[in-house]
Structure formats: C-alpha cells, structure tokens
Design an enzyme around this catalytic site. Structure first.
Site, PDB file in Angstrom:
ATOM      1  N   LEU A 103      -1.770  68.383 -58.258  1.00 25.53           N
ATOM      2  CA  LEU A 103      -2.057  67.600 -59.455  1.00 25.53           C
ATOM      3  C   LEU A 103      -0.763  67.196 -60.155  1.00 25.53           C
ATOM      4  O   LEU A 103      -0.483  67.623 -61.280  1.00 25.53           O
ATOM      5  CB  LEU A 103      -2.941  68.402 -60.423  1.00 25.53           C
ATOM      6  N   PRO A 104       0.052  66.375 -59.496  1.00 16.47           N
ATOM      7  CA  PRO A 104       1.280  65.930 -60.162  1.00 16.47           C
ATOM      8  C   PRO A 104       0.929  65.104 -61.399  1.00 16.47           C
ATOM      9  O   PRO A 104      -0.062  64.372 -61.398  1.00 16.47           O
ATOM     10  CB  PRO A 104       1.993  65.092 -59.103  1.00 16.47           C
ATOM     11  N   HIS A 105       1.718  65.272 -62.444  1.00 16.98           N
ATOM     12  CA  HIS A 105       1.439  64.534 -63.675  1.00 16.98           C
ATOM     13  C   HIS A 105       2.721  64.325 -64.460  1.00 16.98           C
ATOM     14  O   HIS A 105       3.672  65.103 -64.333  1.00 16.98           O
ATOM     15  CB  HIS A 105       0.398  65.263 -64.532  1.00 16.98           C
ATOM     16  N   ALA A 106       2.730  63.249 -65.243  1.00 17.10           N
ATOM     17  CA  ALA A 106       3.931  62.930 -66.015  1.00 17.10           C
ATOM     18  C   ALA A 106       3.577  61.982 -67.143  1.00 17.10           C
ATOM     19  O   ALA A 106       2.573  61.270 -67.089  1.00 17.10           O
ATOM     20  CB  ALA A 106       4.973  62.283 -65.102  1.00 17.10           C
TER      21      ALA A 106
END
Length: 154
Positions: free
Chosen positions: A64-67
């Site tokens: 769950l990459p997030h930015a």
C-alpha cells in the site's frame, strides 16, 4: 469514502515483467499521471521518500504505497496486479503482487487516513485477494474492488 470515489477504471492495470520495487514505483506514478494528471516524477519522488521511512508492503502479497502530492484536490488511488510477484521488503518478507497506491493532497488530513484504512481493510480479505489474483483483466479488477465494498455495505 468509497472505492468509486478513490479509483477511476483507468487507474487499474495488470503488469508483466516488473523487475524491481523502484520500477514498480515508476509504473504506479505513470498510471496516476495518466488517470489523474499528477506529475509522474513528483509521484515517484514522493513514493520513494515515503518508502525510505519504512516499507509499505503490509504482508500476504499486498503493498500500500502512499504519498502526499501537490496539485491534487482529493485522495486518489491506483491499483496494479503484478503477473509475477516482486520483492517489496514486506513485513512478512513475502513477494508482492497486489499494489494499491494512494496519493493525497499535501494538506489532506483525516481523508488520507480514511482511504488508507478502507484499502487496508479490503485487501486484508483473503477472498477478495484471491478474486483479484484470479482475474488478470483491468475492468474485472475494478469491478471486484468497487463491488467488494458495496457488498459489505449491503
């Protein structure tokens, strides 16, 4: 918040031949650029910066990459099914093949966390992950993701 609000059909893709986590981040950023018009380079930098704080591979083949990214008005997502799992430095050390990336406005507060919780809860469901892995078609993947939540709400 719902998957229909978070995810456009054109932000769902099946990829073959992704060789590394960094390459995957570039692919996710390109997908976000195409679907939402955000800067791809900015997305890659933001994702890699977030990963440097700790890997976003949550286990069981899910990442769950997030930015936070300038220029967005709301939280948006991109989903990728990898035909061949890759090392993602996940907490359980298992390779990742289901990737749901979230991009939030720089000033997003609770909405970013709500979106992350929604995606995390949904992708913890073994039956949903099994369906996603068994259907390598972007339109079908979008339907599975958007209907998973609707079924729970009913």
């Amino acid at each position: 918040m719902t998957f229909v609000e978070l995810l456009k059909p054109e932000a769902v893709k099946v990829l073959a031949g992704v060789s590394s986590k960094k390459r995957l981040m570039h692919d996710v950023a390109e997908l976000a650029h195409t679907a939402y018009g955000v800067g791809a380079n900015m997305c890659v930098e933001a994702l890699m910066e977030r990963e440097s704080l700790g890997p976003t591979g949550v286990g069981h083949g899910v990442a769950l990459p997030h930015a936070r990214v300038p220029g967005l008005d709301s939280v948006v997502g991109a989903f990728i099914l990898l035909e061949k799992p890759i090392d993602f430095e996940a907490v359980d050390r298992q390779p990742v093949d289901l990737v749901f990336a979230l991009f939030a406005p720089e000033d997003a507060g609770v909405e970013h966390l709500k979106a992350l919780a929604l995606v995390s809860r949904t992708l913890r469901e073994v039956s949903i992950c099994r369906k996603l892995r068994a259907n390598p078609d972007a339109a079908t993947l979008y339907t599975i993701l958007t209907e998973a939540q609707a079924t729970k709400a009913a």
